[in-house]
Structures are given as structure tokens and as C-alpha cells.
Design an enzyme around this catalytic site. Structure first.
Site, PDB file in Angstrom:
ATOM      1  N   ASN A  99      19.451 -63.345  13.021  1.00 24.95           N
ATOM      2  CA  ASN A  99      19.300 -64.345  11.958  1.00 24.95           C
ATOM      3  C   ASN A  99      19.174 -63.591  10.633  1.00 24.95           C
ATOM      4  O   ASN A  99      18.129 -63.009  10.357  1.00 24.95           O
ATOM      5  CB  ASN A  99      18.045 -65.184  12.254  1.00 24.95           C
TER       6      ASN A  99
ATOM      7  N   LYS B  73      19.034 -64.757   7.722  1.00 26.51           N
ATOM      8  CA  LYS B  73      18.321 -65.505   6.671  1.00 26.51           C
ATOM      9  C   LYS B  73      19.146 -65.464   5.374  1.00 26.51           C
ATOM     10  O   LYS B  73      20.375 -65.429   5.440  1.00 26.51           O
ATOM     11  CB  LYS B  73      16.896 -64.980   6.501  1.00 26.51           C
TER      12      LYS B  73
ATOM     13  N   HIS C  99      13.734 -73.676  12.546  1.00 31.96           N
ATOM     14  CA  HIS C  99      13.103 -72.386  12.262  1.00 31.96           C
ATOM     15  C   HIS C  99      11.825 -72.626  11.468  1.00 31.96           C
ATOM     16  O   HIS C  99      11.764 -73.538  10.634  1.00 31.96           O
ATOM     17  CB  HIS C  99      14.066 -71.493  11.464  1.00 31.96           C
TER      18      HIS C  99
ATOM     19  N   GLU D  54      10.580 -71.284   8.979  1.00 35.88           N
ATOM     20  CA  GLU D  54      10.735 -71.291   7.513  1.00 35.88           C
ATOM     21  C   GLU D  54      11.261 -72.646   7.041  1.00 35.88           C
ATOM     22  O   GLU D  54      10.890 -73.115   5.963  1.00 35.88           O
ATOM     23  CB  GLU D  54      11.647 -70.134   7.079  1.00 35.88           C
TER      24      GLU D  54
ATOM     25  N   GLU E 106       8.939 -68.499  18.558  1.00 34.82           N
ATOM     26  CA  GLU E 106       8.672 -67.582  17.454  1.00 34.82           C
ATOM     27  C   GLU E 106       7.291 -67.874  16.878  1.00 34.82           C
ATOM     28  O   GLU E 106       7.142 -68.774  16.043  1.00 34.82           O
ATOM     29  CB  GLU E 106       9.714 -67.762  16.349  1.00 34.82           C
TER      30      GLU E 106
ATOM     31  N   GLY F 228       8.370 -61.570  10.451  1.00 37.58           N
ATOM     32  CA  GLY F 228       8.450 -60.777   9.225  1.00 37.58           C
ATOM     33  C   GLY F 228       7.154 -60.057   8.881  1.00 37.58           C
ATOM     34  O   GLY F 228       6.997 -59.541   7.779  1.00 37.58           O
TER      35      GLY F 228
ATOM     36  N   SER G  18       9.319 -60.138  14.661  1.00 34.30           N
ATOM     37  CA  SER G  18       9.197 -58.682  14.566  1.00 34.30           C
ATOM     38  C   SER G  18       9.719 -57.939  15.792  1.00 34.30           C
ATOM     39  O   SER G  18       9.147 -56.931  16.213  1.00 34.30           O
ATOM     40  CB  SER G  18       7.745 -58.279  14.259  1.00 34.30           C
TER      41      SER G  18
HETATM   42  P1  PGA Z   1      11.694 -61.137  12.065  1.00 37.07           P
HETATM   43  O1  PGA Z   1      12.245 -62.656  11.982  1.00 37.07           O
HETATM   44  O2  PGA Z   1      12.423 -60.480  13.196  1.00 37.07           O
HETATM   45  O3  PGA Z   1      12.013 -60.538  10.734  1.00 37.07           O
HETATM   46  O4  PGA Z   1      10.225 -61.234  12.325  1.00 37.07           O
HETATM   47  C1  PGA Z   1      12.522 -63.404  13.134  1.00 37.07           C
HETATM   48  C2  PGA Z   1      13.004 -64.786  12.764  1.00 37.07           C
HETATM   49  O5  PGA Z   1      12.462 -65.369  11.808  1.00 37.07           O
HETATM   50  O6  PGA Z   1      13.925 -65.345  13.395  1.00 37.07           O
END
Ligand code: PGA
Length: 254
Positions: free
Chosen positions: A9, A11, A98, A100, A170, A176, A216
Site C-alpha cells: 500500500n 498510500k 483502511h 486512515e 491492522e 507507521g 510495520s
Molecule cells: P506500515 O503501514 O507498514 O507503514 O505500518 C501499513 C498499512 O497502513 O497498510
């Protein structure tokens, strides 16, 4: 055997040129270095999907997808992109829900259920994200939160529809942040999710549903996470922005 899927992803990162270069690198490295069976999915910004689907047209185990779509089919919704449009440019998967999107764009379960319907009715595969915040985990509410997210977003589907769905667990506190759930924490939740699916749709569908972990994921922790019985791949954010780290995560999936 359940399908294993490693998805990157991106983003809101990478210019068009940078994105094309990254996909070229990743597909070249996978050809040379990977002979496992996981499907590798590149999930770039909308603007890159068409070109990437063309680049990957001849790759057996690589595909592309979108990070979001509209819950509406068409019409006066300025700025939105429909599932049918994504299908028409070669997307195969669409991330829905997601954290976010839930956090910054107020997407809630009822709305996500509509997005899942839009995705499925265009013969695309939803990657439905769920996960608790740190506060919810510390209050020991994570199982309740996950049950609500999954039942309200997905359990209106028929068996045949649900059989298409991919789930990504997640934990919000691991996205992140560099803070990964331990393999035991992740496995516990994945087993719980599979149990929910079992109760609603039965053993065969529960055993066949791909449940990815995200938050992560890095080359350093991928092998251990993938060794857990109910973890069927990863939804990777930060580490998917570099070919070496992303390919090393794919290689951890035998
Ligand atoms: P990350 O993000 O691997 O940077 O923690 C995962 C995601 O949001 O899908």
C-alpha cells in the site's frame, strides 16, 4: 490451501515516474529471486493504476489495486472514483476501510459495507481492513471492536460473496509506528477473526479466507509473522516504498 497475498500500500507516495521505476525494479527482482506462490499486489495512488496494470499484464503472480473507491456507482460525486472505473483500468483489488480512511475521512462500517458491495459487484476483490486503536487494546476492547467492524462491514454478504473477500488485520497502534504486534498477538486476533467467520459462514469458508497482517511489517519480522498458522500474508506500507525491503518481505512467504 488459502491464497497467500503480499500487498504494498503506497498510500499518497511516489510520482508517476518514481512509481513506474519501483514496479520495474520489484518485478525484475521477483523474477530473479522468488519462486514461492504468494500473489504480489501493488496498490499505488489512483493515477498510477492503469499504467501498472499494463506493466504487469504478463506477470502470473502480480496484480494491482486501489486504496479506496466510492460507495456510489456513478453521478455527481466530485472527486470520487467508482469501482467500475477501477475495474476498467485493470485493478483487481480495492482496499476498503483502511484505518486512515476511518480516522481522517470519517468512514464508518455502514458506509464501508456499501463500498464492499460496490467492489464485489464490479468483480473486484475487497481487502477489508480492521483493527483497534491503542486505547481500545489497553481497555481490552479489541475483540469487541473487531467483531463490530467485521460484522457491520461484511456479514451482510452471501456466502458466495464473502468467499471473495480478503481481510487485513491492522492494529492502528502498529501502523507507521515501527511498533509491530508480536506474532502471538497477531495470531491471537487472526484466529479470533477466523472463528467469527466460522460462526457466520462455516468451516470451509473460514478455512479459505485470506487474512493479512499489517502494521510495520519489515523484512526483519516478516518470516516470524508468516510462520503463524492464521497469518496469510501482509499489507505493507512504509516497507513497500523500496524494492529491496518489499521483495525481501515477499521472499519471507514461502
Ligand atoms: P506500515 O503501514 O507498514 O507503514 O505500518 C501499513 C498499512 O497502513 O497498510
Amino acid at each position: 490451501m488459502r491464497k497467500k497475498i503480499i500487498a504494498g500500500n503506497w498510500k499518497m507516495n511516489k510520482s508517476f515516474e518514481e512509481g513506474m521505476a519501483l514496479v520495474t525494479e520489484i518485478s525484475g527482482m521477483l523474477k530473479d529471486e522468488y519462486n514461492g506462490s504468494a500473489e504480489v499486489v501493488i496498490i499505488p495512488p489512483f493515477t498510477h493504476i492503469n499504467a501498472i496494470s499494463r506493466m504487469l499484464a504478463d506477470e502470473k503472480n502480480m496484480s494491482t489495486g486501489a486504496q479506496n473507491c466510492s460507495n456510489h456507482a456513478s453521478g455527481a460525486y466530485t472527486g470520487e472514483v467508482s469501482a467500475a472505473m477501477l475495474q476498467s483500468v485493470g485493478a483487481k483489488y480495492v482496499i476498503t476501510g483502511h484505518s486512515e480512511r476511518r480516522q481522517y475521512f470519517m468512514e464508518h462500517n455502514a458506509w464501508l459495507a456499501q463500498k464492499v458491495n460496490a467492489v464485489l459487484s464490479n468483480k473486484l476483490i475487497p481487502i477489508y481492513c480492521c483493527g483497534e486503536t491503542l486505547e481500545e487494546r489497553e481497555a481490552n476492547k479489541h475483540f469487541d471492536i473487531l467483531e463490530t467492524q467485521i460484522s457491520e462491514g461484511l456479514f451482510h454478504l452471501t456466502e458466495a460473496q464473502f468467499a471473495q473477500v480478503v481481510i487485513a488485520y491492522e492494529p492502528v497502534w502498529a501502523i507507521g509506528t515501527g511498533k509491530t504486534a508480536t506474532t502471538a498477538q497477531a495470531q491471537e486476533v487472526h484466529a479470533f477473526i477466523r472463528k467469527l467467520i466460522h460462526a457466520k459462514y462455516g468451516e470451509a469458508i473460514a478455512q479459505n479466507t485470506t487474512i493479512q497482517y499489517g502494521g510495520s511489517v519489515k523484512p526483519e519480522n516478516a518470516s516470524e509473522l508468516f510462520s503463524a498458522a492464521d497469518i496469510d500474508g501482509a499489507l505493507v506500507g512504509g516497507a513497500a516504498l523500496q524494492s529491496r525491503s518489499f521483495v525481501d518481505i515477499v521472499k519471507a512467504m514461502r
